[in-house]
Design an enzyme around this catalytic site. Structure first.
Site, short mmCIF file in Angstrom:
data_model
loop_
_atom_site.label_atom_id
_atom_site.label_comp_id
_atom_site.label_asym_id
_atom_site.label_seq_id
_atom_site.Cartn_x
_atom_site.Cartn_y
_atom_site.Cartn_z
N THR A 132 0.82 -1.21 0.00
CA THR A 132 0.00 0.00 0.00
C THR A 132 0.86 1.26 0.00
OG1 THR A 132 -1.69 -1.20 1.24
CG2 THR A 132 -1.86 1.20 1.20
N TRP A 162 1.02 1.79 6.15
CA TRP A 162 0.24 0.74 6.82
C TRP A 162 0.93 -0.62 6.71
CZ3 TRP A 162 -2.83 2.43 10.28
CH2 TRP A 162 -3.55 3.62 10.09
N THR A 164 2.52 -3.59 8.40
CA THR A 164 2.54 -4.26 9.70
C THR A 164 3.88 -4.95 9.92
OG1 THR A 164 0.16 -4.61 9.57
CG2 THR A 164 1.37 -5.99 11.12
N ARG A 251 -5.98 -13.74 2.12
CA ARG A 251 -7.40 -13.55 2.40
C ARG A 251 -7.98 -14.69 3.23
NH1 ARG A 251 -7.61 -10.83 -3.49
NH2 ARG A 251 -7.10 -8.74 -2.71
N HIS A 346 -23.95 -7.01 26.08
CA HIS A 346 -23.36 -6.55 27.33
C HIS A 346 -23.95 -5.23 27.82
CE1 HIS A 346 -20.30 -9.62 26.58
NE2 HIS A 346 -19.77 -9.37 27.76
N GLU A 371 -6.10 -6.24 3.44
CA GLU A 371 -5.87 -7.29 2.42
C GLU A 371 -6.82 -7.11 1.22
OE1 GLU A 371 -2.82 -10.24 2.45
OE2 GLU A 371 -3.58 -9.08 4.10
#
Length: 400
Positions: A132, A162, A164, A251, A346, A371
């Site tokens: 990206t 971005w 990781t 994916r 909750h 992805e």
């Protein structure tokens, strides 16, 4: 949770069942007790990563002679589920590395495999993808990062975002333009295997809604020089098709993450609904809450079946962009819905970080945009539906 409760489809051999059980035990005993504190402090999970290395998790996509035990794609999907069930950031630390491993196994030269895969299988060397760009988003063919040949080196300039595991990975599978003149444009794209050389600069950590602990950064390439043999597979112009194939397994991994997070949210919601009482009875007996739980369980089960179907198709060697796209799309949208409904069950407590469902709710949206966004997934799916329809091909378990 044991494999006989997990698998729903008898796709794994005994060794693979044992591996998934081992990872599930690791998650229950070591991850879940510390995940909230790591999340709250945004702390990199060094100790958990070291345990994952010892368990052999980073080598599960790498066959002999470079690795010790390569698992099937369905087993890989279920291992991802378990990690994400404990803390999705751990599945992220494992995910990009496994995609790069798969790329090297499928497309790498023998020298590239020997150089990287043995160290990657132990986790000594960890890898990440750099796709990206700041202005590119999902349009990978419009990328601006350039690699220009200079003698026996490539000189790289550009930026990625971005990314990781940017700081903790020693190898980057970089998508770059190596030919700006060729048409169509994707023919000028290559994957370069880039180590942390001069000119590769990891800049700021990007702030995120969820997915804490594991860093996502910008990477800048400023006249970074890598050897000429850094092109994956040794042939220029193959990078786009190589990465599209690699993203099929990516994916499956994102769908597995989605299912794992949804399972954790459902587990907490179910137990809360059994223990919390209003109007003199457990809240699961109120129809609206019971309906939420019924829908959550049904959709989690459907997502796992779809992901195991897509994983089995990849394992068979068949083209799987349709099935992997369907799985990623359905599972990620399911996770967003399930985690929101867990918050609803909750009530006010679901909005508090003292309860885990707040974390699941923040983690889930990443899978919708990661992805390849779900809008892109829908384009891939319909394109493949039309292509297979025109070719009168069976849809591998689906009706047309």
């Amino acid at each position: 949770m044991q494999m006989d409760e997990l698998s729903l489809i008898d796709t794994l051999n005994d060794d693979e069942r044992a591996i998934v059980d081992l990872v599930a035990h690791f998650v229950d005993e070591r991850v879940i007790p510390v995940a909230n504190e790591l999340e709250r402090t945004n702390t990199y999970p060094e100790a958990l990563i070291e345990e994952m290395k010892r368990l052999g998790v980073f080598g599960l996509s790498i066959p002999e002679p470079w690795g010790e035990f390569k698992v099937s794609t369905p087993c890989y999907a279920l291992v991802t589920e378990e990690l994400a069930r404990g803390w999705m950031s751990l599945a992220g630390a494992f995910g990009g590395h496994s995609v790069v491993s798969n790329l090297l196994v499928r497309f790498g030269t023998e020298a590239q495999k020997q150089r990287y895969l043995p160290r990657m299988s132990t986790g000594e060397l960890r890898a990440t993808m750099a796709l990206t760009e700041p202005d590119g988003g999902s349009d990978l063919q419009a990328l601006r990062t350039r690699a220009v040949r200079d003698g026996d080196e490539w000189v790289i300039n550009g930026s990625k975002t971005w990314i990781t595991n940017s700081r903790h990975s020693g190898l980057i599978a970089l998508l770059a333009k190596t030919d700006t003149q060729v048409e169509p444009k994707h023919k000028g794209i290559s994957i370069l295997l880039v180590e942390k050389v001069d000119g590769v600069n990891v800049s700021r950590d990007l702030p995120k809604l969820g997915y804490k602990g594991v860093e996502s950064c910008e990477i800048h390439f400023d006249d970074a020089r890598v050897p000429a043999d850094s092109v994956l597979g040794g042939i220029e112009g193959q990078g786009f098709s190589q990465m599209m194939a690699g993203l099929e397994i990516g994916r499956i991994q994102v769908a597995g993450r989605s299912i794992g997070v949804a399972r954790a949210a459902f587990h907490d919601a179910l137990h809360y609904a059994k223990s919390r009482e209003t109007f003199g009875q457990p809240i699961w007996k109120h129809q609206s809450i019971g309906n939420y739980l019924a829908d959550m369980a049904s959709k989690i089960t459907a997502a796992r079946l779809l992901n195991l179907h897509a994983a089995s198709r990849i394992e068979s060697g068949a083209r799987s962009d349709l099935e992997a796209g369907m799985s990623k799309l359905f599972a990620s949208e399911m996770a967003a819905e399930v985690t929101l409904n867990a918050v609803r069950i909750h009530g006010g407590n679901g909005y508090s970080p003292e309860y885990n469902v707040e974390r699941y709710f923040r983690d889930a949206p990443l899978m919708i945009v990661g992805e390849g966004t779900n809008e892109i997934q829908r384009n891939v799916i319909v394109g493949q539906l039309i292509r297979r329809s025109d070719a009168n091909e069976a849809l591998a378990g689906f009706l047309l």
